[in-house]
Design a protein around this motif. Structure first.
Motif, short mmCIF file in Angstrom:
data_model
loop_
_atom_site.label_atom_id
_atom_site.label_comp_id
_atom_site.label_asym_id
_atom_site.label_seq_id
_atom_site.Cartn_x
_atom_site.Cartn_y
_atom_site.Cartn_z
N ARG A 85 16.63 11.65 -36.21
CA ARG A 85 17.64 11.37 -37.23
C ARG A 85 18.41 12.63 -37.61
O ARG A 85 19.62 12.58 -37.84
CB ARG A 85 16.97 10.75 -38.47
CG ARG A 85 16.33 9.39 -38.17
CD ARG A 85 15.78 8.75 -39.44
NE ARG A 85 16.84 8.45 -40.38
CZ ARG A 85 17.58 7.35 -40.36
NH1 ARG A 85 17.36 6.43 -39.42
NH2 ARG A 85 18.53 7.14 -41.24
N ARG A 86 17.73 13.75 -37.69
CA ARG A 86 18.42 14.99 -38.01
C ARG A 86 19.37 15.40 -36.88
O ARG A 86 20.46 15.92 -37.13
CB ARG A 86 17.41 16.10 -38.27
CG ARG A 86 16.62 15.91 -39.56
CD ARG A 86 15.63 17.03 -39.79
NE ARG A 86 14.76 16.75 -40.92
CZ ARG A 86 13.79 17.54 -41.33
NH1 ARG A 86 13.55 18.68 -40.68
NH2 ARG A 86 13.03 17.22 -42.36
N ASN A 89 22.48 13.66 -37.29
CA ASN A 89 23.06 13.82 -38.63
C ASN A 89 23.01 12.52 -39.44
O ASN A 89 23.95 12.19 -40.18
CB ASN A 89 24.51 14.33 -38.54
CG ASN A 89 24.59 15.72 -37.99
OD1 ASN A 89 23.79 16.58 -38.34
ND2 ASN A 89 25.54 15.97 -37.11
N ARG A 91 20.97 9.99 -42.30
CA ARG A 91 20.29 10.22 -43.58
C ARG A 91 18.80 10.45 -43.34
O ARG A 91 18.17 9.76 -42.54
CB ARG A 91 20.48 9.01 -44.50
CG ARG A 91 19.92 9.18 -45.89
CD ARG A 91 20.39 8.03 -46.78
NE ARG A 91 20.00 6.76 -46.23
CZ ARG A 91 18.83 6.17 -46.48
NH1 ARG A 91 17.93 6.77 -47.26
NH2 ARG A 91 18.55 4.99 -45.97
N ARG A 92 18.24 11.43 -44.04
CA ARG A 92 16.84 11.77 -43.84
C ARG A 92 15.92 10.64 -44.30
O ARG A 92 16.25 9.89 -45.22
CB ARG A 92 16.49 13.06 -44.59
CG ARG A 92 17.17 14.29 -44.02
CD ARG A 92 16.58 15.55 -44.60
NE ARG A 92 17.15 16.74 -43.97
CZ ARG A 92 16.67 17.96 -44.15
NH1 ARG A 92 15.61 18.14 -44.94
NH2 ARG A 92 17.23 19.00 -43.57
#
Length: 388
Positions: A85-86, A89, A91-92
């Motif tokens: 996910r990071r 980009n 949402r965490r």
């Protein structure tokens, strides 16, 4: 044929995990700006305590070994999903979701170890949680188009395959008449699980390196093709795409048009407001223009305050309509700065491609139309003559 002894396989897995962790650590230190690399490095580092716990489980209480294994394997799968996910980009992940899941996993593991011993249910719970996390990682990474991001889809394939295997793992260990293997084959199944884990994690490690390389390559291409101030394509990249478009237009007989845009009184903006506000004005025009364009239209900065837009599959009349909408949008959305309003207008020349015209000729006619718009008082759209 004799097979490798299980501790030997686990030791091999530990060595490979150590090597992959070092490799990812080096990649992260060399490319600290690539999102997700840190989390991937930590995820692979969690594989080392898993292997050590398997090697030393005969020397520790069963409940402690269960807690240690479940916590380490969960962190590996969770950090892998967080890294995906990071990297994109997105949402965490909420920390509460991770804490609730790991708490449920540990409590069920202790319950089926101390209260109502049941290795099968304990194994089923762990395999289900891990399998779902790897499938979520696969679903997260499989986006953007395989032609543009092949490394993402390769990583998704590895994650998805490993996730499916984890979900099927409890049935491979189901011993008895209803199971896939009988008790004599239990050792073979355990070897299969360890070997699959080794192969999956090694492939995932190399895929992470490929993802880092893909990100670096895309960043370099972005630097080579994009104007650093506005993010629009630079002149070289724009002319290259315009040349390809005219070639396809000639072969497939579809229209192509070009808009040439000049920001009115740009020198006055720089002299009155300063070069910083001039740069802001250029970025503002690009942002407004991108909101007005269709999917597939190409915006390029030709130099200074001059921009060009290529409109594939648009006749000159359709291009005139788009140019008028763009001119009105820029006029209606002035640049706001520190409570002040900076009005912006543009002069736009429109030219439709005429066979067998080359890209320079098409752009030259649009340029002449744009200068005609400036001579007519600016803030207007002028069509180029429909003759070469």
């Amino acid at each position: 044929m004799t097979s490798l002894h299980s501790p030997t396989l686990v030791a091999v897995a530990a060595i490979l995990m150590f090597i992959m962790t070092l490799m990812l650590l080096a990649a992260w230190r060399m490319n600290p700006r690539i999102a997700g690399l840190k989390a991937w490095t930590l995820a692979f580092a969690c594989g080392l305590p898993i292997c050590l716990n398997l090697l030393l489980r005969d020397y520790a209480p069963e409940w402690l070994s269960v807690v240690f294994t479940q916590l380490s394997t969960f962190l590996l799968a969770w950090l892998n999903l967080a890294a995906c996910r990071r990297y994109l980009n997105l949402r965490r992940l909420p920390h509460s979701a991770g804490l609730c899941t790991v708490a449920m996993l540990l409590l069920s593991g202790l319950y089926f170890t101390l209260v109502q011993p049941n290795q099968g249910l304990r194994f089923l719970t762990l395999s289900t949680v891990l399998g779902l996390l790897f499938l979520l990682s696969a679903r997260t990474m499989a986006r953007g188009g395989i032609a543009h991001y092949p490394a993402r889809y390769l990583y998704a394939l590895c994650c998805g395959s490993h996730g499916v295997f984890l979900l099927l793992r409890p049935w491979l260990f189901h011993i008895g008449n209803k199971g896939l293997f009988d008790s004599a084959q239990m050792l073979v199944v355990s070897h299969l699980v360890v070997i699959e884990a080794i192969v999956a994690l090694v492939l995932l490690g190399f895929c992470v390196v490929m993802l880092a390389n893909e990100q670096v390559t895309l960043a370099l291409k972005q630097m080579a093709d994009r104007d650093p101030l506005t993010g629009a394509y630079n002149r070289r990249a724009f002319m290259s795409m315009l040349e390809k478009a005219t070639l396809y237009a000639h072969r497939l007989a579809f229209p192509v048009s070009v808009l040439l845009i000049d920001l009115d009184h740009f020198k006055r903006i720089n002299d009155t407001w300063g070069h910083q506000r001039g740069d802001d004005a250029l970025r503002h025009v690009v942002q407004v223009a991108q909101d007005c364009l269709r999917e597939g239209d190409i915006l390029g900065r030709m130099g200074g305050e001059e921009f060009a837009i290529m409109l594939p599959n648009a006749t000159q009349q359709e291009a005139e309509h788009i140019a008028g909408r763009l001119r009105q949008a820029i006029e209606a959305q002035p640049l706001q700065y520190a409570g002040a309003t900076l009005s912006l207008t543009t002069s736009i020349g429109v030219a439709g491609w005429l066979a067998p015209e080359n890209p320079d000729g098409l752009l030259h006619r649009a340029d002449e139309a744009m200068y005609q718009a400036k001579r007519q008082g600016r803030n207007c759209v002028v069509l180029a003559p429909q003759a070469v």
